[in-house]
Design a protein around this motif. Structure first.
Motif, PDB file in Angstrom:
ATOM      1  N   ALA A 106       0.788  -1.086  -0.176  1.00 20.31           N
ATOM      2  CA  ALA A 106       0.012  -0.060  -0.056  1.00 20.31           C
ATOM      3  C   ALA A 106       0.911   1.242  -0.084  1.00 20.31           C
ATOM      4  O   ALA A 106       0.566   2.265  -0.703  1.00 20.31           O
ATOM      5  CB  ALA A 106      -0.861   0.125   1.107  1.00 20.31           C
ATOM      6  N   GLU A 107       1.899   1.073   0.728  1.00 19.06           N
ATOM      7  CA  GLU A 107       2.755   2.342   0.771  1.00 19.06           C
ATOM      8  C   GLU A 107       3.604   2.695  -0.638  1.00 19.06           C
ATOM      9  O   GLU A 107       3.621   3.778  -0.830  1.00 19.06           O
ATOM     10  CB  GLU A 107       3.897   2.135   1.915  1.00 19.06           C
ATOM     11  CG  GLU A 107       3.422   2.234   3.162  1.00 19.06           C
ATOM     12  CD  GLU A 107       4.310   1.919   4.406  1.00 19.06           C
ATOM     13  OE1 GLU A 107       4.265   2.005   5.613  1.00 19.06           O
ATOM     14  OE2 GLU A 107       5.146   1.075   4.207  1.00 19.06           O
ATOM     15  N   ALA A 108       4.043   1.566  -1.102  1.00 16.43           N
ATOM     16  CA  ALA A 108       4.602   1.624  -2.197  1.00 16.43           C
ATOM     17  C   ALA A 108       3.755   2.076  -3.458  1.00 16.43           C
ATOM     18  O   ALA A 108       4.074   3.017  -4.215  1.00 16.43           O
ATOM     19  CB  ALA A 108       5.020   0.272  -2.855  1.00 16.43           C
ATOM     20  N   GLU A 109       2.242   1.743  -3.443  1.00 19.99           N
ATOM     21  CA  GLU A 109       1.521   2.259  -4.407  1.00 19.99           C
ATOM     22  C   GLU A 109       1.091   3.767  -4.223  1.00 19.99           C
ATOM     23  O   GLU A 109       0.895   4.655  -5.054  1.00 19.99           O
ATOM     24  CB  GLU A 109       0.287   1.368  -4.491  1.00 19.99           C
ATOM     25  CG  GLU A 109       0.303  -0.070  -4.847  1.00 19.99           C
ATOM     26  CD  GLU A 109      -1.298  -0.902  -4.993  1.00 19.99           C
ATOM     27  OE1 GLU A 109      -1.938  -0.555  -4.135  1.00 19.99           O
ATOM     28  OE2 GLU A 109      -1.268  -1.321  -5.918  1.00 19.99           O
ATOM     29  N   GLU A 110       0.939   4.111  -2.881  1.00 22.97           N
ATOM     30  CA  GLU A 110       0.836   5.424  -2.641  1.00 22.97           C
ATOM     31  C   GLU A 110       2.023   6.407  -3.215  1.00 22.97           C
ATOM     32  O   GLU A 110       1.620   7.383  -3.866  1.00 22.97           O
ATOM     33  CB  GLU A 110       0.957   5.867  -1.092  1.00 22.97           C
ATOM     34  CG  GLU A 110       0.271   7.097  -0.657  1.00 22.97           C
ATOM     35  CD  GLU A 110       0.257   7.186   1.004  1.00 22.97           C
ATOM     36  OE1 GLU A 110       0.167   8.264   1.421  1.00 22.97           O
ATOM     37  OE2 GLU A 110       0.236   6.211   1.593  1.00 22.97           O
ATOM     38  N   ILE A 111       3.364   5.986  -3.010  1.00 20.65           N
ATOM     39  CA  ILE A 111       4.435   6.620  -3.551  1.00 20.65           C
ATOM     40  C   ILE A 111       4.166   6.659  -5.267  1.00 20.65           C
ATOM     41  O   ILE A 111       4.421   7.592  -5.785  1.00 20.65           O
ATOM     42  CB  ILE A 111       5.414   5.885  -3.442  1.00 20.65           C
ATOM     43  CG1 ILE A 111       5.899   6.116  -2.057  1.00 20.65           C
ATOM     44  CG2 ILE A 111       6.971   6.485  -4.307  1.00 20.65           C
ATOM     45  CD1 ILE A 111       7.105   5.295  -1.379  1.00 20.65           C
ATOM     46  N   LEU A 112       3.842   5.503  -5.821  1.00 17.48           N
ATOM     47  CA  LEU A 112       3.690   5.583  -7.455  1.00 17.48           C
ATOM     48  C   LEU A 112       2.730   6.458  -8.062  1.00 17.48           C
ATOM     49  O   LEU A 112       2.655   6.375  -8.912  1.00 17.48           O
ATOM     50  CB  LEU A 112       3.713   3.994  -7.833  1.00 17.48           C
ATOM     51  CG  LEU A 112       4.984   3.249  -7.431  1.00 17.48           C
ATOM     52  CD1 LEU A 112       4.719   1.724  -7.887  1.00 17.48           C
ATOM     53  CD2 LEU A 112       6.139   3.815  -8.175  1.00 17.48           C
ATOM     54  N   GLU A 113       1.770   6.523  -7.328  1.00 22.88           N
ATOM     55  CA  GLU A 113       0.368   7.178  -7.428  1.00 22.88           C
ATOM     56  C   GLU A 113       0.540   8.957  -7.301  1.00 22.88           C
ATOM     57  O   GLU A 113      -0.411   9.611  -7.371  1.00 22.88           O
ATOM     58  CB  GLU A 113      -1.026   6.675  -7.016  1.00 22.88           C
ATOM     59  CG  GLU A 113      -1.214   5.364  -7.599  1.00 22.88           C
ATOM     60  CD  GLU A 113      -2.453   4.618  -6.839  1.00 22.88           C
ATOM     61  OE1 GLU A 113      -2.891   4.921  -5.934  1.00 22.88           O
ATOM     62  OE2 GLU A 113      -2.410   3.316  -7.245  1.00 22.88           O
ATOM     63  N   SER A 114       1.654   9.091  -6.446  1.00 26.24           N
ATOM     64  CA  SER A 114       1.605  10.578  -6.239  1.00 26.24           C
ATOM     65  C   SER A 114       2.127  11.398  -7.264  1.00 26.24           C
ATOM     66  O   SER A 114       2.777  10.906  -8.381  1.00 26.24           O
ATOM     67  CB  SER A 114       2.765  10.550  -5.022  1.00 26.24           C
ATOM     68  OG  SER A 114       4.070  10.503  -5.380  1.00 26.24           O
TER      69      SER A 114
END
Length: 226
Positions: free
Chosen positions: A128-136
């Motif tokens: 979830a943290e990785a996806e949050e980064i990639l969608e920022s």
């Protein structure tokens, strides 16, 4: 001796997609030069201070990977030359890598580090943290960092089933991110997992970068590192 060890691991990787990262922490420049003379070109260092000290003493065509935890305030020291930072575990760190790489007109490659071990002391992201980064928006605007895959450190255990579960978990993260965010980017292809004691299992589970230190250079010397 070092040349024999290096060639042994290279032979183990024949027929796989994996490359060998010779992990150099605490080992003196003379031993690294031996590994270079034996054909080694991809070296991994854990600590910024050691990496900055060793890099000028060795040939310029070495591909340096930083594999240890990286504090944002130390990025500036490795930005002029580091090839890949394998331990990206926050947006804040990515932003600093982008900033420092831009200063030098470079693109630095990076791997997202995931927490896959049972030990709490290990660093790393959740999916979830990785996806949050990639969608920022911040990540999407970056031009001087290229993410090329994922990295994880497995639990320090002899339990092969647990190690396989952890390696499969990391490969699953890679496949998910590849399909969702990097499908059109062939450079996103690395799964860095496996060390001296568990690299065979990691290769079977899809590793593309194995990180081997003591089995090449011998026991670590925590005294002199010059």
């Amino acid at each position: 001796m070092i040349s024999d060890n290096l060639h042994y691991f290279e032979s183990q990787l024949q027929g796989t997609k994996a490359r060998l990262v010779a992990v150099t922490k605490t080992h003196p420049v003379a031993l690294l030069q031996e590994a270079y003379d034996a054909g080694g070109r991809l070296f991994g260092e854990n600590k910024v201070q050691e990496l900055v000290a060793k890099q000028p003493e060795l040939p310029a065509d070495i591909e340096w990977h930083l594999i240890g935890h990286l504090q944002t305030n130390k990025v500036k020291y490795v930005a002029p030359f580091v090839h890949t930072i394998q331990s990206i575990d926050s947006l804040k760190l990515l932003q600093e890598i982008e900033r420092q790489a831009a200063k030098h007109g470079r693109v630095i490659q990076g791997l997202l580090q995931f927490h896959i071990a049972a030990e709490e002391t290990k660093f790393g992201l959740s999916l979830a943290e990785a996806e949050e980064i990639l969608e920022s928006e911040a990540y999407r605007s970056m031009r001087h960092v290229q993410l090329t895959g994922v990295m994880g450190v497995a639990t320090n255990t002899d339990d092969e089933q647990q190690l396989r579960r952890e390696f499969r978990e990391l490969r699953g993260y890679f496949e998910h991110l590849k399909a969702r965010y990097f499908a059109q980017q062939p450079a996103f292809r690395e799964i860095s997992m496996g060390m001296s004691s568990d690299y065979r299992l990691a290769l079977e589970e899809g590793s593309t970068l194995i990180r081997v230190g003591s089995a090449i250079f011998g026991a670590r010397n925590y005294g002199a590192v010059s």
